[in-house]
Design a protein around this motif. Sequence first.
Motif, PDB file in Angstrom:
ATOM      1  N   GLU A  81       0.810  -1.200   0.000  1.00 25.44           N
ATOM      2  CA  GLU A  81       0.000   0.000   0.000  1.00 25.44           C
ATOM      3  C   GLU A  81       0.852   1.263   0.000  1.00 25.44           C
ATOM      4  OE1 GLU A  81       0.416  -1.728   4.081  1.00 25.44           O
ATOM      5  OE2 GLU A  81      -0.714  -2.441   2.394  1.00 25.44           O
ATOM      6  N   LEU A  82       2.141   1.140   0.207  1.00 24.75           N
ATOM      7  CA  LEU A  82       3.000   2.325   0.184  1.00 24.75           C
ATOM      8  C   LEU A  82       3.333   2.772  -1.229  1.00 24.75           C
ATOM      9  CD1 LEU A  82       5.518   1.457   3.030  1.00 24.75           C
ATOM     10  CD2 LEU A  82       3.619   3.043   3.114  1.00 24.75           C
ATOM     11  N   GLY A  83       3.191   1.893  -2.203  1.00 22.52           N
ATOM     12  CA  GLY A  83       3.505   2.245  -3.584  1.00 22.52           C
ATOM     13  C   GLY A  83       4.992   2.290  -3.852  1.00 22.52           C
ATOM     14  N   LEU A  84       5.770   1.458  -3.182  1.00 22.46           N
ATOM     15  CA  LEU A  84       7.214   1.484  -3.369  1.00 22.46           C
ATOM     16  C   LEU A  84       7.618   1.010  -4.754  1.00 22.46           C
ATOM     17  CD1 LEU A  84       8.418   0.181   0.081  1.00 22.46           C
ATOM     18  CD2 LEU A  84       8.485   2.486  -0.785  1.00 22.46           C
ATOM     19  N   LYS A  85       6.838   0.119  -5.344  1.00 17.79           N
ATOM     20  CA  LYS A  85       7.175  -0.342  -6.693  1.00 17.79           C
ATOM     21  C   LYS A  85       7.065   0.799  -7.689  1.00 17.79           C
ATOM     22  CE  LYS A  85       5.946  -5.159  -6.046  1.00 17.79           C
ATOM     23  NZ  LYS A  85       5.069  -6.256  -6.419  1.00 17.79           N
ATOM     24  N   GLU A  86       6.023   1.624  -7.544  1.00 16.34           N
ATOM     25  CA  GLU A  86       5.867   2.749  -8.450  1.00 16.34           C
ATOM     26  C   GLU A  86       6.992   3.750  -8.280  1.00 16.34           C
ATOM     27  OE1 GLU A  86       3.304   1.726  -6.466  1.00 16.34           O
ATOM     28  OE2 GLU A  86       2.093   0.733  -7.978  1.00 16.34           O
ATOM     29  N   ILE A  87       7.404   3.979  -7.046  1.00 14.96           N
ATOM     30  CA  ILE A  87       8.504   4.910  -6.792  1.00 14.96           C
ATOM     31  C   ILE A  87       9.791   4.363  -7.393  1.00 14.96           C
ATOM     32  CG2 ILE A  87       9.944   5.936  -4.993  1.00 14.96           C
ATOM     33  CD1 ILE A  87       7.417   6.024  -3.241  1.00 14.96           C
ATOM     34  N   ARG A  88      10.042   3.066  -7.175  1.00 16.42           N
ATOM     35  CA  ARG A  88      11.253   2.447  -7.684  1.00 16.42           C
ATOM     36  C   ARG A  88      11.270   2.469  -9.214  1.00 16.42           C
ATOM     37  NH1 ARG A  88      10.929  -2.778  -5.708  1.00 16.42           N
ATOM     38  NH2 ARG A  88      11.158  -1.867  -3.670  1.00 16.42           N
ATOM     39  N   ASN A  89      10.125   2.199  -9.844  1.00 20.46           N
ATOM     40  CA  ASN A  89      10.062   2.196 -11.296  1.00 20.46           C
ATOM     41  C   ASN A  89      10.091   3.613 -11.871  1.00 20.46           C
ATOM     42  OD1 ASN A  89       9.928  -0.564 -11.293  1.00 20.46           O
ATOM     43  ND2 ASN A  89       7.697  -0.623 -11.383  1.00 20.46           N
ATOM     44  N   GLY A  90       9.630   4.599 -11.132  1.00 21.16           N
ATOM     45  CA  GLY A  90       9.602   5.973 -11.603  1.00 21.16           C
ATOM     46  C   GLY A  90      10.953   6.643 -11.587  1.00 21.16           C
ATOM     47  N   PHE A  91      11.898   6.115 -10.840  1.00 14.97           N
ATOM     48  CA  PHE A  91      13.226   6.708 -10.734  1.00 14.97           C
ATOM     49  C   PHE A  91      14.156   6.009 -11.709  1.00 14.97           C
ATOM     50  CE2 PHE A  91      17.451   7.018  -8.737  1.00 14.97           C
ATOM     51  CZ  PHE A  91      17.573   8.379  -8.778  1.00 14.97           C
ATOM     52  N   ASP A  92      14.566   6.721 -12.748  1.00 10.07           N
ATOM     53  CA  ASP A  92      15.443   6.162 -13.768  1.00 10.07           C
ATOM     54  C   ASP A  92      16.829   6.757 -13.566  1.00 10.07           C
ATOM     55  OD1 ASP A  92      16.476   4.873 -15.907  1.00 10.07           O
ATOM     56  OD2 ASP A  92      15.467   6.097 -17.420  1.00 10.07           O
ATOM     57  N   LEU A  93      17.740   5.978 -13.016  1.00  9.19           N
ATOM     58  CA  LEU A  93      19.072   6.459 -12.683  1.00  9.19           C
ATOM     59  C   LEU A  93      19.856   6.840 -13.934  1.00  9.19           C
ATOM     60  CD1 LEU A  93      21.095   6.984 -10.446  1.00  9.19           C
ATOM     61  CD2 LEU A  93      21.883   4.639 -10.675  1.00  9.19           C
ATOM     62  N   LYS A  94      19.704   6.073 -15.003  1.00 10.26           N
ATOM     63  CA  LYS A  94      20.441   6.386 -16.228  1.00 10.26           C
ATOM     64  C   LYS A  94      20.006   7.743 -16.786  1.00 10.26           C
ATOM     65  CE  LYS A  94      21.255   1.621 -17.585  1.00 10.26           C
ATOM     66  NZ  LYS A  94      20.982   0.567 -18.579  1.00 10.26           N
ATOM     67  N   LYS A  95      18.708   7.996 -16.745  1.00 12.37           N
ATOM     68  CA  LYS A  95      18.188   9.268 -17.256  1.00 12.37           C
ATOM     69  C   LYS A  95      18.710  10.432 -16.409  1.00 12.37           C
ATOM     70  CE  LYS A  95      13.835  11.714 -17.655  1.00 12.37           C
ATOM     71  NZ  LYS A  95      12.418  11.632 -17.338  1.00 12.37           N
ATOM     72  N   GLU A  96      18.692  10.263 -15.098  1.00 11.79           N
ATOM     73  CA  GLU A  96      19.171  11.324 -14.213  1.00 11.79           C
ATOM     74  C   GLU A  96      20.660  11.596 -14.434  1.00 11.79           C
ATOM     75  OE1 GLU A  96      17.282  13.124 -12.140  1.00 11.79           O
ATOM     76  OE2 GLU A  96      15.494  12.022 -12.746  1.00 11.79           O
ATOM     77  N   MET A  97      21.445  10.534 -14.576  1.00 13.34           N
ATOM     78  CA  MET A  97      22.880  10.714 -14.788  1.00 13.34           C
ATOM     79  C   MET A  97      23.156  11.367 -16.141  1.00 13.34           C
ATOM     80  SD  MET A  97      24.383   9.934 -12.088  1.00 13.34           S
ATOM     81  CE  MET A  97      26.053   9.938 -12.640  1.00 13.34           C
ATOM     82  N   ALA A  98      22.348  11.030 -17.159  1.00 12.04           N
ATOM     83  CA  ALA A  98      22.520  11.658 -18.470  1.00 12.04           C
ATOM     84  C   ALA A  98      22.230  13.149 -18.384  1.00 12.04           C
ATOM     85  CB  ALA A  98      21.605  10.988 -19.495  1.00 12.04           C
ATOM     86  N   GLU A  99      21.212  13.549 -17.629  1.00  3.73           N
ATOM     87  CA  GLU A  99      20.898  14.964 -17.466  1.00  3.73           C
ATOM     88  C   GLU A  99      22.026  15.702 -16.757  1.00  3.73           C
ATOM     89  OE1 GLU A  99      17.160  15.275 -15.507  1.00  3.73           O
ATOM     90  OE2 GLU A  99      16.034  14.468 -17.206  1.00  3.73           O
ATOM     91  N   VAL A 100      22.604  15.082 -15.754  1.00  2.00           N
ATOM     92  CA  VAL A 100      23.715  15.710 -15.035  1.00  2.00           C
ATOM     93  C   VAL A 100      24.921  15.840 -15.960  1.00  2.00           C
ATOM     94  CG1 VAL A 100      25.363  15.376 -13.151  1.00  2.00           C
ATOM     95  CG2 VAL A 100      22.938  14.971 -12.766  1.00  2.00           C
ATOM     96  N   THR A 101      25.208  14.809 -16.740  1.00  2.00           N
ATOM     97  CA  THR A 101      26.330  14.858 -17.670  1.00  2.00           C
ATOM     98  C   THR A 101      26.122  15.933 -18.720  1.00  2.00           C
ATOM     99  OG1 THR A 101      26.630  12.496 -17.352  1.00  2.00           O
ATOM    100  CG2 THR A 101      27.716  13.460 -19.246  1.00  2.00           C
ATOM    101  N   ASP A 102      24.903  16.055 -19.239  1.00  2.00           N
ATOM    102  CA  ASP A 102      24.601  17.102 -20.212  1.00  2.00           C
ATOM    103  C   ASP A 102      24.808  18.487 -19.609  1.00  2.00           C
ATOM    104  OD1 ASP A 102      24.004  15.199 -22.076  1.00  2.00           O
ATOM    105  OD2 ASP A 102      21.817  15.347 -21.822  1.00  2.00           O
ATOM    106  N   ALA A 103      24.379  18.655 -18.368  1.00  2.00           N
ATOM    107  CA  ALA A 103      24.537  19.957 -17.720  1.00  2.00           C
ATOM    108  C   ALA A 103      26.002  20.302 -17.533  1.00  2.00           C
ATOM    109  CB  ALA A 103      23.808  19.971 -16.381  1.00  2.00           C
ATOM    110  N   VAL A 104      26.817  19.318 -17.141  1.00  2.00           N
ATOM    111  CA  VAL A 104      28.242  19.573 -16.941  1.00  2.00           C
ATOM    112  C   VAL A 104      28.918  19.857 -18.268  1.00  2.00           C
ATOM    113  CG1 VAL A 104      30.414  18.485 -16.242  1.00  2.00           C
ATOM    114  CG2 VAL A 104      28.395  18.279 -14.803  1.00  2.00           C
ATOM    115  N   ASN A 105      28.611  19.096 -19.286  1.00  2.00           N
ATOM    116  CA  ASN A 105      29.237  19.296 -20.593  1.00  2.00           C
ATOM    117  C   ASN A 105      28.823  20.606 -21.225  1.00  2.00           C
ATOM    118  OD1 ASN A 105      30.616  16.917 -20.404  1.00  2.00           O
ATOM    119  ND2 ASN A 105      29.105  15.735 -21.537  1.00  2.00           N
ATOM    120  N   SER A 106      27.585  21.033 -21.058  1.00  2.00           N
ATOM    121  CA  SER A 106      27.153  22.301 -21.645  1.00  2.00           C
ATOM    122  C   SER A 106      27.828  23.469 -20.963  1.00  2.00           C
ATOM    123  CB  SER A 106      25.628  22.433 -21.566  1.00  2.00           C
ATOM    124  OG  SER A 106      25.219  22.614 -20.221  1.00  2.00           O
TER     125      SER A 106
END
Length: 145
Positions: A81-106
Amino acid sequence: MFNDIGPLELVTIIVIAVLVFGPDKLPKVIQDVTRTIRKIREFSESAKHDIRSELGPEFKDFEFEDLNPKAFLRKQLDGDELGLKEIRNGFDLKKEMAEVTDAVNSRDGDGPSSPSSSSGGRIDMTKKPEDPGPDDRPPFDADAT
């Protein structure tokens, strides 16, 4: 209670008990030990009953095993009932790291840019140094001195 004691260890304990107490006193010692364990369990159960009765009806489902942090977390996380699966599936580590890399490179390649022009609508979180005027002094920081 003795789930982690193997047969060899049990035989060793019995042999040591026979050597220490002797074969004639061993049954009396076993009776005394079992009586003591039984009294401790009765005392523990009566203390639990007293605590539950003092807490009142709103704590009728209270279990003392829940006071163990591991057991409490396991009980809370078993239900979905806590919805931990949705939270876990909603967090995409690769996407977040790509955004950080883009910000640093820009920041290194492009220099200063507006937040909406080259970053695709994302906020530019890089710090841009401000050019101080010839008569501007840095702000006074009382904690630094």
